[in-house]
Design an enzyme around this catalytic site. Structure first.
Site, PDB file in Angstrom:
ATOM      1  N   ASP A 105       0.845  -1.196   0.000  1.00  0.00           N
ATOM      2  CA  ASP A 105       0.000   0.000   0.000  1.00  0.00           C
ATOM      3  C   ASP A 105       0.884   1.250   0.000  1.00  0.00           C
ATOM      4  OD1 ASP A 105      -1.948   1.962   0.530  1.00  0.00           O
ATOM      5  OD2 ASP A 105      -3.092   0.578   1.772  1.00  0.00           O
ATOM      6  N   HIS A 107      -0.438   4.466  -0.089  1.00  0.00           N
ATOM      7  CA  HIS A 107      -1.179   5.650   0.389  1.00  0.00           C
ATOM      8  C   HIS A 107      -0.529   6.140   1.685  1.00  0.00           C
ATOM      9  CE1 HIS A 107      -4.185   3.600  -2.133  1.00  0.00           C
ATOM     10  NE2 HIS A 107      -4.655   4.815  -2.378  1.00  0.00           N
ATOM     11  N   SER A 158      -4.976  -4.578   1.086  1.00  0.00           N
ATOM     12  CA  SER A 158      -3.806  -4.476   1.983  1.00  0.00           C
ATOM     13  C   SER A 158      -4.202  -4.558   3.459  1.00  0.00           C
ATOM     14  CB  SER A 158      -3.024  -3.184   1.724  1.00  0.00           C
ATOM     15  OG  SER A 158      -3.774  -2.061   2.112  1.00  0.00           O
TER      16      SER A 158
HETATM   17 CO1  HCB Z   1      -6.001   5.406  -4.087  1.00  0.00          CO
HETATM   18  N1  HCB Z   1      -7.585   4.375  -3.678  1.00  0.00           N
HETATM   19  N2  HCB Z   1      -5.335   3.946  -5.212  1.00  0.00           N
HETATM   20  N3  HCB Z   1      -4.538   6.591  -4.458  1.00  0.00           N
HETATM   21  N4  HCB Z   1      -6.947   6.748  -3.218  1.00  0.00           N
HETATM   22  C1  HCB Z   1      -8.483   4.931  -2.669  1.00  0.00           C
HETATM   23  C2  HCB Z   1      -7.999   4.507  -1.292  1.00  0.00           C
HETATM   24  C3  HCB Z   1      -9.874   4.278  -3.065  1.00  0.00           C
HETATM   25  C4  HCB Z   1     -10.833   4.102  -1.857  1.00  0.00           C
HETATM   26  C5  HCB Z   1     -10.575   5.085  -4.190  1.00  0.00           C
HETATM   27  C6  HCB Z   1     -11.889   4.467  -4.621  1.00  0.00           C
HETATM   28  O1  HCB Z   1     -11.901   3.579  -5.448  1.00  0.00           O
HETATM   29  N5  HCB Z   1     -13.005   4.931  -4.059  1.00  0.00           N
HETATM   30  C7  HCB Z   1      -9.408   2.923  -3.714  1.00  0.00           C
HETATM   31  C8  HCB Z   1      -9.337   1.720  -2.776  1.00  0.00           C
HETATM   32  C9  HCB Z   1     -10.519   0.803  -2.989  1.00  0.00           C
HETATM   33  C10 HCB Z   1     -10.477  -0.396  -2.127  1.00  0.00           C
HETATM   34  O2  HCB Z   1      -9.460  -0.961  -1.819  1.00  0.00           O
HETATM   35  N6  HCB Z   1     -11.651  -0.819  -1.695  1.00  0.00           N
HETATM   36  C11 HCB Z   1      -8.038   3.304  -4.277  1.00  0.00           C
HETATM   37  C12 HCB Z   1      -7.368   2.576  -5.294  1.00  0.00           C
HETATM   38  C13 HCB Z   1      -8.167   1.452  -5.937  1.00  0.00           C
HETATM   39  C14 HCB Z   1      -6.045   2.853  -5.683  1.00  0.00           C
HETATM   40  C15 HCB Z   1      -5.189   2.123  -6.718  1.00  0.00           C
HETATM   41  C16 HCB Z   1      -5.298   0.577  -6.695  1.00  0.00           C
HETATM   42  C17 HCB Z   1      -5.564   2.709  -8.096  1.00  0.00           C
HETATM   43  C18 HCB Z   1      -4.908   2.041  -9.271  1.00  0.00           C
HETATM   44  O3  HCB Z   1      -3.702   1.986  -9.376  1.00  0.00           O
HETATM   45  N7  HCB Z   1      -5.747   1.542 -10.141  1.00  0.00           N
HETATM   46  C19 HCB Z   1      -3.763   2.586  -6.334  1.00  0.00           C
HETATM   47  C20 HCB Z   1      -3.145   1.675  -5.257  1.00  0.00           C
HETATM   48  C21 HCB Z   1      -1.669   1.799  -5.160  1.00  0.00           C
HETATM   49  C22 HCB Z   1      -1.154   1.051  -3.934  1.00  0.00           C
HETATM   50  O4  HCB Z   1      -1.289   1.488  -2.821  1.00  0.00           O
HETATM   51  N8  HCB Z   1      -0.548  -0.110  -4.151  1.00  0.00           N
HETATM   52  C23 HCB Z   1      -4.065   3.919  -5.728  1.00  0.00           C
HETATM   53  C24 HCB Z   1      -3.167   4.990  -5.756  1.00  0.00           C
HETATM   54  C25 HCB Z   1      -3.439   6.245  -5.207  1.00  0.00           C
HETATM   55  C26 HCB Z   1      -2.520   7.459  -5.420  1.00  0.00           C
HETATM   56  C27 HCB Z   1      -1.028   7.089  -5.440  1.00  0.00           C
HETATM   57  C28 HCB Z   1      -2.889   8.111  -6.711  1.00  0.00           C
HETATM   58  C29 HCB Z   1      -2.994   8.384  -4.240  1.00  0.00           C
HETATM   59  C30 HCB Z   1      -2.180   8.199  -2.940  1.00  0.00           C
HETATM   60  C31 HCB Z   1      -1.066   9.209  -2.814  1.00  0.00           C
HETATM   61  C32 HCB Z   1      -0.440   9.140  -1.452  1.00  0.00           C
HETATM   62  O5  HCB Z   1      -1.020   8.743  -0.447  1.00  0.00           O
HETATM   63  N9  HCB Z   1       0.820   9.551  -1.407  1.00  0.00           N
HETATM   64  C33 HCB Z   1      -4.400   7.849  -3.964  1.00  0.00           C
HETATM   65  C34 HCB Z   1      -5.381   8.578  -3.251  1.00  0.00           C
HETATM   66  C35 HCB Z   1      -5.058  10.006  -2.906  1.00  0.00           C
HETATM   67  C36 HCB Z   1      -6.616   7.988  -2.882  1.00  0.00           C
HETATM   68  C37 HCB Z   1      -7.807   8.666  -2.175  1.00  0.00           C
HETATM   69  C38 HCB Z   1      -8.539   9.550  -3.176  1.00  0.00           C
HETATM   70  C39 HCB Z   1      -7.504   9.502  -0.968  1.00  0.00           C
HETATM   71  C40 HCB Z   1      -6.710   8.796   0.149  1.00  0.00           C
HETATM   72  C41 HCB Z   1      -6.327   9.821   1.170  1.00  0.00           C
HETATM   73  O6  HCB Z   1      -5.222  10.330   1.169  1.00  0.00           O
HETATM   74  N10 HCB Z   1      -7.303  10.233   2.035  1.00  0.00           N
HETATM   75  C42 HCB Z   1      -8.651   7.405  -1.745  1.00  0.00           C
HETATM   76  C43 HCB Z   1     -10.147   7.668  -1.528  1.00  0.00           C
HETATM   77  C44 HCB Z   1     -10.584   7.474  -0.105  1.00  0.00           C
HETATM   78  O7  HCB Z   1      -9.819   7.185   0.790  1.00  0.00           O
HETATM   79  N11 HCB Z   1     -11.852   7.607   0.149  1.00  0.00           N
HETATM   80  C45 HCB Z   1      -8.335   6.440  -2.891  1.00  0.00           C
HETATM   81  C46 HCB Z   1      -7.134  11.320   2.976  1.00  0.00           C
HETATM   82  C47 HCB Z   1      -6.457  10.825   4.230  1.00  0.00           C
HETATM   83  C48 HCB Z   1      -6.221  11.979   5.167  1.00  0.00           C
HETATM   84  O8  HCB Z   1      -7.334   9.902   4.837  1.00  0.00           O
HETATM   85  O9  HCB Z   1      -8.054   7.634   5.540  1.00  0.00           O
HETATM   86  O10 HCB Z   1      -5.713   7.987   4.590  1.00  0.00           O
HETATM   87  P1  HCB Z   1      -6.848   8.486   5.380  1.00  0.00           P
HETATM   88  O11 HCB Z   1      -6.233   8.825   6.816  1.00  0.00           O
HETATM   89  C49 HCB Z   1      -6.984   9.301   7.920  1.00  0.00           C
HETATM   90  C50 HCB Z   1      -7.624   8.197   8.775  1.00  0.00           C
HETATM   91  O12 HCB Z   1      -7.903   7.003   8.074  1.00  0.00           O
HETATM   92  C51 HCB Z   1      -6.708   8.030   9.957  1.00  0.00           C
HETATM   93  O13 HCB Z   1      -6.211   9.356  10.136  1.00  0.00           O
HETATM   94  C52 HCB Z   1      -5.979   9.953   8.852  1.00  0.00           C
HETATM   95  C53 HCB Z   1      -6.104  11.449   8.989  1.00  0.00           C
HETATM   96  O14 HCB Z   1      -7.422  11.857   9.238  1.00  0.00           O
HETATM   97  N12 HCB Z   1      -5.561   7.100   9.855  1.00  0.00           N
HETATM   98  C54 HCB Z   1      -4.969   6.499  10.939  1.00  0.00           C
HETATM   99  C55 HCB Z   1      -4.861   6.734   8.764  1.00  0.00           C
HETATM  100  N13 HCB Z   1      -3.868   5.934   9.095  1.00  0.00           N
HETATM  101  C56 HCB Z   1      -3.890   5.766  10.412  1.00  0.00           C
HETATM  102  C57 HCB Z   1      -3.060   5.017  11.243  1.00  0.00           C
HETATM  103  C58 HCB Z   1      -3.345   4.989  12.586  1.00  0.00           C
HETATM  104  O15 HCB Z   1      -2.564   4.267  13.407  1.00  0.00           O
HETATM  105  C59 HCB Z   1      -4.424   5.713  13.095  1.00  0.00           C
HETATM  106  C60 HCB Z   1      -5.246   6.472  12.282  1.00  0.00           C
END
Ligand code: HCB
Length: 224
Positions: A105, A107, A158
């Site tokens: 992962d 992200h 993941s």
């Molecule tokens: Co990404 N992606 N993505 N993505 N991505 C998601 C996660 C999806 C939900 C989008 C969707 O389809 N609706 C989806 C996952 C679906 C699923 O698994 N069910 C998805 C997908 C499918 C993918 C790829 C597979 C796309 C592809 O290549 N076809 C690919 C995977 C690559 C990989 O990881 N192997 C991918 C790639 C990407 C990027 C690179 C373009 C980019 C990430 C850039 C980066 O992080 N440097 C990206 C992004 C930005 C997203 C979305 C749009 C936003 C994620 C994010 O940053 N959210 C996301 C949509 C979504 O999440 N709804 C989408 C904002 C942060 C602040 O929230 O939840 O990460 P958070 O963190 C919170 C919270 O959870 C908590 O506190 C944080 C702050 O408030 N928290 C913790 C987090 N970690 C914690 C640890 C702790 O101990 C405690 C609390």
């Protein structure tokens, strides 16, 4: 009212991938006295959730995810994280915390926000980055004598790596010496209980609360 306008402006700027505008509007909101944590939660995070939904619905493509993520990462790194740290009242070490995004992962936006907030609250953060194998969490936790290990997972594929981290801690003989905190969009309290973790946090403010609770530290957020 002013607050609402600023948050909407930030959301719109992310949704149009206008990185300069994201930074300008964020700086404006800060100059109006907005709390950086609220800007993150109600502006940037809200925008990224919308981006995710649009991606899921086929309206946005991968390059759009990348562009939105880059705009958010830039403003976090250059504007909001320094501001959160600047506002921190005093430095006191509450404990060592190892943090990372699980193997498979990449992200890391949420994980980075959690790290900045925990650091501002007084934890020493050892950030292992993204795509981190379970064994690396164990090795670093051992080296740094960590009190807490926090792991982030954003993909349903993941998520199971969080369970692997629990297992690896047991196998490495560390499970009883530290607390395990998990988060990320697909993570729930039930999941964390099921895999044998200690704490679930929905967001970065929650992560600070949970980390302090796990170490029996009275909660008082100090980044206002
Ligand atoms: Co990404 N992606 N993505 N993505 N991505 C998601 C996660 C999806 C939900 C989008 C969707 O389809 N609706 C989806 C996952 C679906 C699923 O698994 N069910 C998805 C997908 C499918 C993918 C790829 C597979 C796309 C592809 O290549 N076809 C690919 C995977 C690559 C990989 O990881 N192997 C991918 C790639 C990407 C990027 C690179 C373009 C980019 C990430 C850039 C980066 O992080 N440097 C990206 C992004 C930005 C997203 C979305 C749009 C936003 C994620 C994010 O940053 N959210 C996301 C949509 C979504 O999440 N709804 C989408 C904002 C942060 C602040 O929230 O939840 O990460 P958070 O963190 C919170 C919270 O959870 C908590 O506190 C944080 C702050 O408030 N928290 C913790 C987090 N970690 C914690 C640890 C702790 O101990 C405690 C609390």
């Amino acid at each position: 009212m002013l607050q609402q306008v600023a948050y909407e402006d930030i959301v719109n700027a992310v949704l149009t991938f206008d990185s300069d505008r994201v930074t300008d509007v964020t700086k404006k909101a800060l100059s109006l006295g907005e709390d950086p944590v609220k800007i993150i939660e109600q502006g940037l995070n809200r925008a990224l959730r919308i981006v995710g939904k649009k991606f899921e619905g086929g309206e946005f493509f991968l390059m759009d995810l990348v562009a939105a993520a880059e705009a958010v990462q830039k403003v976090m790194r250059e504007t909001l994280e320094p501001e959160i740290l600047r506002r921190k009242v005093q430095r006191k070490t509450l404990g060592n915390l190892v943090l990372g995004t699980v193997e498979g992962d990449i992200h890391d936006i949420g994980k980075n926000i959690v790290g900045a907030m925990l650091f501002a609250a007084g934890f020493e953060i050892d950030d292992l980055g993204k795509d981190v194998p379970s064994e690396q969490f164990v090795a670093r936790a051992r080296e740094t004598n960590a009190s807490i290990v926090g792991a982030s997972a954003l993909l349903t594929t993941s998520l199971s790596m969080q369970r692997e981290i629990v297992k690896a801690m047991v196998a490495g003989g560390l499970r009883d010496r530290l607390r395990l905190m998990f988060g990320g969009a697909p993570v729930t309290d039930e999941w964390v209980k099921e895999i044998g973790g200690d704490g679930y946090a929905e967001d970065a403010v929650g992560a600070v609360k949970v980390a302090k609770k796990l170490l029996n530290i009275d909660f008082e957020l100090q980044v206002e």
